[in-house]
Motif scaffolding. Structure first.
Motif, short mmCIF file in Angstrom:
data_model
loop_
_atom_site.label_atom_id
_atom_site.label_comp_id
_atom_site.label_asym_id
_atom_site.label_seq_id
_atom_site.Cartn_x
_atom_site.Cartn_y
_atom_site.Cartn_z
N UNK A 26 0.83 -1.22 0.00
CA UNK A 26 0.00 0.00 0.00
C UNK A 26 0.86 1.26 0.00
N UNK A 27 2.14 1.12 -0.35
CA UNK A 27 3.03 2.27 -0.44
C UNK A 27 3.88 2.46 0.80
N UNK A 28 3.30 2.28 1.96
CA UNK A 28 4.05 2.47 3.21
C UNK A 28 5.21 1.49 3.33
N UNK A 29 5.04 0.30 2.77
CA UNK A 29 6.01 -0.76 2.97
C UNK A 29 7.39 -0.41 2.42
N UNK A 30 7.45 0.38 1.34
CA UNK A 30 8.73 0.70 0.73
C UNK A 30 9.36 1.96 1.33
N UNK A 81 -8.76 1.47 1.84
CA UNK A 81 -7.58 2.03 1.19
C UNK A 81 -7.62 3.55 1.21
N UNK A 82 -8.75 4.12 0.84
CA UNK A 82 -8.82 5.58 0.78
C UNK A 82 -8.83 6.22 2.16
N UNK A 83 -9.39 5.55 3.14
CA UNK A 83 -9.40 6.09 4.50
C UNK A 83 -8.03 6.01 5.16
N UNK A 84 -7.34 4.89 4.97
CA UNK A 84 -6.14 4.61 5.75
C UNK A 84 -4.83 4.83 5.01
N UNK A 85 -4.82 4.59 3.70
CA UNK A 85 -3.55 4.59 2.97
C UNK A 85 -3.40 5.75 1.98
N UNK A 86 -4.49 6.25 1.44
CA UNK A 86 -4.41 7.33 0.45
C UNK A 86 -3.78 8.61 1.01
N UNK A 87 -3.94 8.92 2.31
CA UNK A 87 -3.30 10.14 2.84
C UNK A 87 -1.79 10.21 2.63
N UNK A 88 -1.11 9.05 2.56
CA UNK A 88 0.33 9.06 2.29
C UNK A 88 0.62 9.73 0.96
N UNK A 89 -0.18 9.44 -0.04
CA UNK A 89 0.06 9.98 -1.38
C UNK A 89 -0.31 11.45 -1.47
#
Length: 300
Positions: A26-30, A81-89
């Motif tokens: 989800x992006x955070x991993x890298x 995904x949009x609630x938890x992970x999209x803010x990173x982007x």
């Protein structure tokens, strides 16, 4: 600085390099190794309307020139995904291509409807390799009529550009692409993985069935990119066996406007930053004004 920027669906991306769906989590991993802002655009794991648990282990199997995966489309669902992970982007100001799927036409439509337009969302990438449970399990992407109908239905519920990610498991890829194009698709990702399996000779068992990716897929994907990019006036994103910047260049020269890197990251987690750097160095060496100047320049 060398001009690696590309224009895709009226959006300017800093470079043409993306990850293949599912290969950066989800992006955070890298993030502990390099930032997602390195990418021209981040491609999400395949998202479904509801969370999906995926397959039991073993899920990954190494082959001599490739990788077989049987993750089974595990994901947290489009809403989470949009609630938890999209803010990173948002924080990294990194464009996103949302890969999504469904097991029925209704699920594809409902999932696309849930994805609201956003300045960071470049496109929706439809995974058309999923089984249609209403038609005996046939993959949507193998039947031109199904492809036409489902692409047209999704286009009818979203204003976001739609990319069809096609499967190589067909007799006539151009026929499938034609069906998607007539339905209004905005672009293609070529190609998805090849169906494969492993036999354990010692145990006389089949430990894994899944999708084959990696260098073994590259010649097949290159041919698809060339044929489809020269046949349809929509952008093509190349994917399949891109391991270094020379592989990336071959896809661009074959006609891809952008490219996706997947298996290489499992061998070298820094593969994507190295490819971006290598493309810049190539432009400098050859004196090319921009990366776009080499797109489609390969000739038979």
């Amino acid at each position: 600085m060398e001009n690696l920027s590309v224009k895709l669906f009226d959006r300017t991306l800093r470079n043409p390099v993306m990850n293949a769906s599912g290969t950066l989590g989800y992006g955070r991993e890298i993030e502990p190794l390099w930032g997602v802002e390195t990418l021209g655009a981040y491609v999400t794991k395949g998202l479904s309307l509801n969370p999906h648990h995926g397959n039991p282990t073993p899920r990954v199997w190494e082959e001599e020139r490739g990788l077989i995966n049987s993750i089974g489309l595990q994901n947290v669902g489009v809403d989470r995904f949009f609630d938890q992970y999209f803010p990173l982007f948002r924080a990294k100001k990194t464009p996103v291509i949302v890969n999504f799927f469904g097991f029925t036409e209704e699920e594809y439509i409902a999932c696309a409807e849930r994805i609201r337009p956003d300045r960071l969302i470049v496109a929706l990438e439809m995974n058309l390799s999923c089984p249609n449970v209403k038609q005996g399990g046939i993959s949507f992407g193998k039947d031109p009529d199904l492809v036409h109908d489902i692409v047209k239905a999704v286009k009818g519920v979203t204003g976001i550009p739609v990319i069809a990610k096609l499967t190589p498991e067909v007799k006539n890829l151009k026929e499938i692409a034609q069906a998607a194009y007539e339905a209004g698709v905005d672009g293609f990702t070529l190609l998805n993985t090849l169906p494969a399996m492993v036999v354990d000779v010692g145990k006389r068992t089949i430990p894994i069935r899944g999708g084959l990716s990696g260098p073994v897929l590259k010649p097949v994907a290159l041919k698809a990119v060339y044929e489809i990019s020269t046949s349809f006036p929509v952008p093509v994103i190349g994917a399949g066996g891109i391991m270094d910047h020379n592989d990336a260049l071959s896809f661009l020269m074959a006609g891809a406007k952008a490219l996706q890197v997947g298996t290489a990251t499992f061998i070298d987690p820094y593969a994507i930053p190295k490819i971006v750097k290598g493309l810049g160095e190539y432009l400098k060496r050859c004196g090319c004004p921009s990366i776009g100047a080499i797109v489609g320049t390969a000739r038979g």
